[in-house]
Design an enzyme around this catalytic site. Structure first.
Site, PDB file in Angstrom:
ATOM      1  N   ARG A  55       0.801  -1.217   0.000  1.00 57.53           N
ATOM      2  CA  ARG A  55       0.000   0.000   0.000  1.00 57.53           C
ATOM      3  C   ARG A  55       0.836   1.271   0.000  1.00 57.53           C
ATOM      4  NH1 ARG A  55      -2.505  -3.899   1.403  1.00 57.53           N
ATOM      5  NH2 ARG A  55      -0.808  -4.292   2.853  1.00 57.53           N
ATOM      6  N   THR A  56       1.821   1.360   0.885  1.00 58.31           N
ATOM      7  CA  THR A  56       2.570   2.613   0.992  1.00 58.31           C
ATOM      8  C   THR A  56       3.315   2.912  -0.301  1.00 58.31           C
ATOM      9  OG1 THR A  56       2.824   2.307   3.375  1.00 58.31           O
ATOM     10  CG2 THR A  56       4.306   3.867   2.316  1.00 58.31           C
ATOM     11  N   LYS A  84      25.617  -4.578  -2.044  1.00 63.48           N
ATOM     12  CA  LYS A  84      27.076  -4.482  -2.135  1.00 63.48           C
ATOM     13  C   LYS A  84      27.681  -3.792  -0.915  1.00 63.48           C
ATOM     14  CE  LYS A  84      26.644  -3.901  -7.160  1.00 63.48           C
ATOM     15  NZ  LYS A  84      26.885  -2.976  -8.291  1.00 63.48           N
ATOM     16  N   ARG A 105      11.330   3.603   3.196  1.00 64.94           N
ATOM     17  CA  ARG A 105      10.945   2.659   4.251  1.00 64.94           C
ATOM     18  C   ARG A 105      12.166   1.831   4.617  1.00 64.94           C
ATOM     19  NH1 ARG A 105       5.671  -1.095   4.509  1.00 64.94           N
ATOM     20  NH2 ARG A 105       4.901   0.928   5.182  1.00 64.94           N
ATOM     21  N   HIS A 133       5.116   5.753  11.380  1.00 68.60           N
ATOM     22  CA  HIS A 133       4.621   5.661  10.002  1.00 68.60           C
ATOM     23  C   HIS A 133       3.758   6.895   9.756  1.00 68.60           C
ATOM     24  CE1 HIS A 133       3.490   4.214   6.216  1.00 68.60           C
ATOM     25  NE2 HIS A 133       3.148   2.971   6.499  1.00 68.60           N
TER      26      HIS A 133
END
Length: 311
Positions: A55-56, A84, A105, A133
């Site tokens: 969703r985000t 890496k 995120r 959030h």
């Protein structure tokens, strides 16, 4: 009110008035999206998702594309130079030469804050660990405003994982700043709200709090019921998760005693904490909530980019 160039890392980064301005603009866009269809033409959103998201990430991408902008980034850190060994700081210093605004995120708490210290473009916290959030909170506030017509004088019940739930932490911190909000916090003892959050944030605003393990006990008094899942990914021991995962399952029978104008919300994804039969209840608005999230994020990016909404 100027938000251009600002970061959104913590819900407390913005005043209540600034949050209300974002919500109001989000509702304006929702009602007339075509007016904003080219507002971010030529702008690029960078998406850095070090942790899974549906969703985000997709709502941010949808938000930018709906405004005529474009998107670049990654949805899996394993496909980037992170594999890496590249640091967050270096990734940000590279990407802010490519993008005009960045949403991030990360599983580590504080990573978006670190990113903001190296970025010359606005950084938006798309969720950091079990911490915060903030754009889900904007979505939640816009949903409450849309269905209740105000964000005050409400009894808000939050049920499920109150210990690890970053959506819960952000919502509690933010709603406690609005007038006359009461909280009913429903959780197993093992997943109670962190003491520091309760003491430092909620009690600072003299908010009334009831803590309980019973979902049914206060059902008749609730204006907003915010269900959350028990988050398997936050547990170190699977046995602990299995013991708690079925703590609360909302069924039509449990809603019989709820108010006719109850607003039932959930940040999604749902596992089993809301029975599928509840979806037929007109008070269940969690899928509409997810849709409204697009418009909350459109409004946020418009203001952080300083776009002229009167053009």
């Amino acid at each position: 009110m100027k938000l251009k160039g600002r970061h959104l890392i913590d819900v407390n980064d913005f005043t209540v008035e600034e949050l209300q301005a974002i919500i109001n603009l989000g509702l304006v866009i929702y009602k007339n999206p075509s007016k904003f269809s080219e507002l971010c033409k030529g702008k690029i959103l960078g998406t850095l998702f070090y942790e899974p998201s549906t969703r985000t990430r997709l709502s941010f991408e949808s938000a930018m594309l709906r405004m005529g902008g474009t998107v670049l980034g990654f949805a899996d850190a394993e496909t980037s130079s992170v594999k890496k060994g590249e640091s967050v700081a270096d990734t940000i210093r590279v990407l802010d030469g490519y993008a005009d605004i960045i949403v991030m995120r990360h599983p580590r708490e504080g990573a978006p804050l670190l990113a903001s210290q190296y970025s010359t473009v606005p950084i938006i916290n798309g969720g950091d660990g079990g911490h915060q959030h903030p754009t889900q909170t904007l979505t939640d506030l816009l949903t409450i405003q849309y269905y209740k017509n105000h964000i005050e004088n409400l009894k808000v019940a939050i049920c499920g994982d109150l210990l690890f739930g970053r959506t819960v932490h952000s919502l509690l911190k933010t709603l406690s700043r609005f007038p006359n909000i009461e909280f009913i916090l429903i959780s197993p003892p093992e997943l109670k709200i962190p003491l520091h959050l309760k003491n430092d944030v909620i009690e600072k605003h003299n908010v009334k709090i009831i803590e309980t393990t019973s979902l049914e006990e206060h059902m008749k008094d609730i204006d907003v019921l915010y269900m959350t899942r028990i988050q398997k990914e936050r547990f170190f021991n699977e046995d602990d998760y299995i013991k708690l995962k079925d703590s609360y399952i909302l069924t039509p029978e449990k809603l019989k005693y709820a108010k006719e104008d109850l607003l039932l919300m959930h940040p999604l994804p749902r596992v089993n904490e809301i029975n599928y039969d509840v979806d037929k209840d007109p008070r269940a608005k969690y899928f509409q909530q997810a849709r409204l999230g697009v418009f909350a994020r459109m409004a946020l990016m418009v203001l952080l980019l300083g776009r002229d909404t009167n053009a």
